[in-house]
Design a protein around this motif. Structure first.
Motif, PDB file in Angstrom:
ATOM      1  N   ILE A   1       7.522  -4.578  12.371  1.00 38.33           N
ATOM      2  CA  ILE A   1       8.180  -3.615  13.251  1.00 38.33           C
ATOM      3  C   ILE A   1       8.491  -2.328  12.486  1.00 38.33           C
ATOM      4  N   THR A   2       8.924  -2.474  11.223  1.00 42.44           N
ATOM      5  CA  THR A   2       9.261  -1.307  10.402  1.00 42.44           C
ATOM      6  C   THR A   2       8.038  -0.465  10.074  1.00 42.44           C
ATOM      7  N   PHE A   3       6.929  -1.111   9.745  1.00 38.81           N
ATOM      8  CA  PHE A   3       5.770  -0.380   9.245  1.00 38.81           C
ATOM      9  C   PHE A   3       4.656  -0.199  10.279  1.00 38.81           C
ATOM     10  N   TRP A   4       4.904  -0.591  11.530  1.00 39.45           N
ATOM     11  CA  TRP A   4       3.934  -0.363  12.599  1.00 39.45           C
ATOM     12  C   TRP A   4       3.658   1.143  12.737  1.00 39.45           C
ATOM     13  N   PRO A   5       2.426   1.592  13.022  1.00 40.54           N
ATOM     14  CA  PRO A   5       1.222   0.786  13.257  1.00 40.54           C
ATOM     15  C   PRO A   5       0.339   0.626  12.024  1.00 40.54           C
ATOM     16  N   ASN A   6       0.682   1.292  10.919  1.00 45.08           N
ATOM     17  CA  ASN A   6      -0.181   1.192   9.722  1.00 45.08           C
ATOM     18  C   ASN A   6      -0.277  -0.242   9.226  1.00 45.08           C
ATOM     19  N   PHE A   7       0.831  -0.954   9.282  1.00 46.22           N
ATOM     20  CA  PHE A   7       0.871  -2.365   8.883  1.00 46.22           C
ATOM     21  C   PHE A   7       1.511  -3.127  10.033  1.00 46.22           C
TER      22      PHE A   7
ATOM     23  N   ALA B   1      -4.622 -12.976  14.688  1.00 48.70           N
ATOM     24  CA  ALA B   1      -4.332 -12.676  16.092  1.00 48.70           C
ATOM     25  C   ALA B   1      -3.920 -11.217  16.242  1.00 48.70           C
ATOM     26  N   THR B   2      -4.304 -10.623  17.355  1.00 46.82           N
ATOM     27  CA  THR B   2      -3.904  -9.256  17.675  1.00 46.82           C
ATOM     28  C   THR B   2      -2.739  -9.302  18.664  1.00 46.82           C
ATOM     29  N   LEU B   3      -1.630  -8.684  18.283  1.00 51.82           N
ATOM     30  CA  LEU B   3      -0.439  -8.698  19.131  1.00 51.82           C
ATOM     31  C   LEU B   3      -0.058  -7.282  19.533  1.00 51.82           C
ATOM     32  N   ALA B   4       0.516  -7.175  20.712  1.00 56.12           N
ATOM     33  CA  ALA B   4       1.088  -5.902  21.140  1.00 56.12           C
ATOM     34  C   ALA B   4       2.409  -5.678  20.415  1.00 56.12           C
TER      35      ALA B   4
ATOM     36  N   SER C   1       0.833  -1.186   0.000  1.00 55.21           N
ATOM     37  CA  SER C   1       0.000   0.000   0.000  1.00 55.21           C
ATOM     38  C   SER C   1       0.876   1.246   0.000  1.00 55.21           C
ATOM     39  N   GLU C   2       0.206   2.403   0.073  1.00 54.05           N
ATOM     40  CA  GLU C   2       0.936   3.667  -0.083  1.00 54.05           C
ATOM     41  C   GLU C   2       1.912   3.956   1.044  1.00 54.05           C
ATOM     42  N   ASP C   3       1.804   3.226   2.160  1.00 54.71           N
ATOM     43  CA  ASP C   3       2.766   3.478   3.234  1.00 54.71           C
ATOM     44  C   ASP C   3       4.081   2.742   3.012  1.00 54.71           C
ATOM     45  N   ASN C   4       4.165   1.957   1.954  1.00 55.51           N
ATOM     46  CA  ASN C   4       5.406   1.257   1.596  1.00 55.51           C
ATOM     47  C   ASN C   4       5.890   1.810   0.254  1.00 55.51           C
ATOM     48  N   PRO C   5       7.068   2.424   0.218  1.00 60.22           N
ATOM     49  CA  PRO C   5       7.542   3.007  -1.043  1.00 60.22           C
ATOM     50  C   PRO C   5       7.692   1.992  -2.164  1.00 60.22           C
TER      51      PRO C   5
END
Length: 539
Positions: free
Chosen positions: A391-397, A378-381, A229-233
């Protein structure tokens, strides 16, 4: 039916070994854990298992960064465990397909350690090296899927190396025939071990453009699809030059020539390109390349009947010779029970219908572990994440950990029966209510339906081997014929939670009421489909 290749129409059950079953209570699933659960796998009626990587690895990308292609990582066991797994699976008539990650290695692989030392060693040209531009910048604009530029500076050589994925995953130079030979020798090692086939990871990434031409920009409106998506170049470019090069077709022929020396073995290529359906057709053409192609086209968020119909129909149009393999879930995407649910939570009726739909398309089927249980994402913290992508794209992805949490076997035992130790990812609490032991005692569970449908499917040559012809139906109904040797099966699916009425144009000779959860009734030529109903009839 007795003479067709076993993989045509096969159901392939994907196992993510880290999360399937832990046998030694270190919190990580292993090969002995898979062996312990082979009776369960057999009960599903699947034809084969595909096991994600278990090779020696620094685990920067959880096994997709391999440092030794011929050895088992100690966290999964050893080579004798693998030999036992092959033997025990074959006793149960289960084929073993393993991942092969050919396009890149770990940066801890001996080949790369030697290659990076200087420009004159025996492996100097085994990876994709390039000089910097005059201003010191990377040689072109190629980007990594995991974010940022696809080039990493190496001071020993004063050059950049290419990594289409993580920095720790340098790309091999397949233009070098020595590389291709060494890679195929590794494949042969596992063929000699008795594996029945390979899932070939990112197989269209083996070759790069020799001229290192820049990828052209992609218009903003088109920066969607296949998880980028647009949040990843990475979505900002057409990836014409860093993968899917014409030279790769000849390499597919080399792979097939090797497998043809081992009758009954199969290749399944994972393909993600600018036109994945066209690439699937090219990579499976002429009977001398891959046996099957596998793409992300039904792993998207689009759940409309029109999208599914148009996607499958287009592949049918371009893939005139090859054999497709379809999937709704895998270890890289949000689980389908959440992704295609309007509420984001699994709905049993929908899960059952999706099992029937996937297993009714022409081709073979990949089912991801837990799909038969209707597991949701699953939802993870953030502090529990392991996936560098997330980890790189948190929290959008939020990455891929949500679909990789441990398999729930029982809600009566610690960590749902996965391990007595601390699991590498936490067990999702909602999954415990969908554990295997609980579903096995419930006649209308998603697991019971899965087993029942797969057993019935094996009796239907039209579903295993037949052609497919779609019927134009309004949303949210998907309908098609499967035809084989003069017989035809009508398959209709209600993709929504709202009842639907359809006027049948065909005279039905038999309604397959032996199927549980069909949620459909026929009155004359009027078909009433309840929420997520499906209908199968001979015509």
């Amino acid at each position: 039916m007795t003479n067709h290749e076993w993989w045509k129409g096969a159901v392939i059950y994907q196992i993510y070994p880290r999360s399937f079953q832990d046998s030694n209570n270190d919190g990580i699933g292993d090969l002995q854990g898979i062996i312990q659960r082979l009776d369960y796998i057999q009960s599903l009626g699947v034809d084969a298992v595909w096991i994600s990587p278990f090779f020696k690895s620094p685990m920067k990308d959880f096994g997709y960064d391999i440092s030794d292609y011929r050895d088992i990582d100690p966290m999964f066991g050893d080579i004798s465990d693998f030999d036992q797994l092959i033997d025990e699976a074959h006793k149960r008539n289960i084929k073993i397909i393993i991942d092969q990650v050919l396009s890149h290695t770990s940066n801890e692989h001996p080949w790369f350690i030697e290659s990076r030392e200087d420009k004159s060693n025996s492996k100097a040209d085994w990876y994709v090296w390039a000089d910097a531009n005059e201003d010191g910048s990377p040689p072109n604009n190629w980007l990594s899927i995991f974010g940022g530029v696809a080039w990493q500076w190496e001071p020993r050589r004063c050059q950049y190396y290419l990594h289409n994925f993580l920095t720790e995953q340098p790309d091999l130079n397949f233009h070098n025939p020595e590389v291709r030979k060494a890679v195929l020798d590794n494949v042969k090692f596992w063929l000699d071990k008795g594996v029945d086939g390979f899932r070939l990871d990112a197989i269209n990434f083996c070759f790069h453009d020799k001229l290192l031409r820049d990828n052209p920009a992609k218009p903003k409106a088109l920066r969607q699809g296949r998880g980028f998506s647009e949040d990843n170049p990475y979505a900002f470019q057409y990836h014409y030059y860093n993968n899917t090069q014409p030279e790769n077709l000849a390499f597919m022929e080399e792979i097939r020539a090797l497998l043809d020396q081992y009758p009954g073995t199969v290749s399944l290529g994972e393909i993600s390109s600018e036109d994945s359906l066209q690439t699937m057709a090219e990579y499976t053409a002429d009977g001398n390349k891959l046996h099957m192609g596998y793409s992300f086209e039904l792993l998207t968020n689009d759940y409309s009947a029109a999208y599914i119909r148009e996607t499958v129909a287009r592949l049918e149009q371009v893939m005139t010779e090859g054999w497709p393999c379809w999937a709704f879930s895998n270890h890289d995407v949000e689980r389908v029970a959440s992704r295609w649910s309007k509420t984001g939570e699994p709905i049993d009726a929908q899960v059952k219908m999706l099992t029937a739909l996937l297993a009714s398309l022409r081709g073979s089927v990949c089912m991801y572990q837990g799909e038969e249980l209707g597991l949701g994402e699953a939802t993870l913290a953030f502090e529990d994440l392991q996936d560098p992508y997330g980890i790189t794209f948190w929290p959008n992805f939020k990455g891929r950990d949500g679909c990789r949490t441990p398999m729930p076997w029982s809600n009566q035992t610690n960590n749902a029966g996965f391990t007595e130790g601390k699991p590498w990812l936490p067990v999702a609490e909602p999954h415990e209510d969908r554990a295997v032991e609980q579903q096995q005692t419930t006649a209308d569970s998603t697991l019971a339906f899965y087993r029942h449908f797969m057993a019935w499917r094996k009796t239907q040559p039209t579903l295993l081997l037949g052609d497919i012809e779609f019927i134009n139906t309004p949303e949210p109904v998907l309908a098609f014929y499967r035809r084989y040797e003069g017989k035809a099966l009508l398959c209709i699916f209600n993709l929504s939670a709202d009842p639907q009425n359809i006027l049948l144009a065909d005279k039905v000779t038999k309604i397959h009421t032996e199927l549980r959860h069909h949620n459909a009734t026929l009155h004359g030529d009027q078909l009433n489909l309840e929420a997520f109903g499906c209908f199968f009839a001979s015509i």
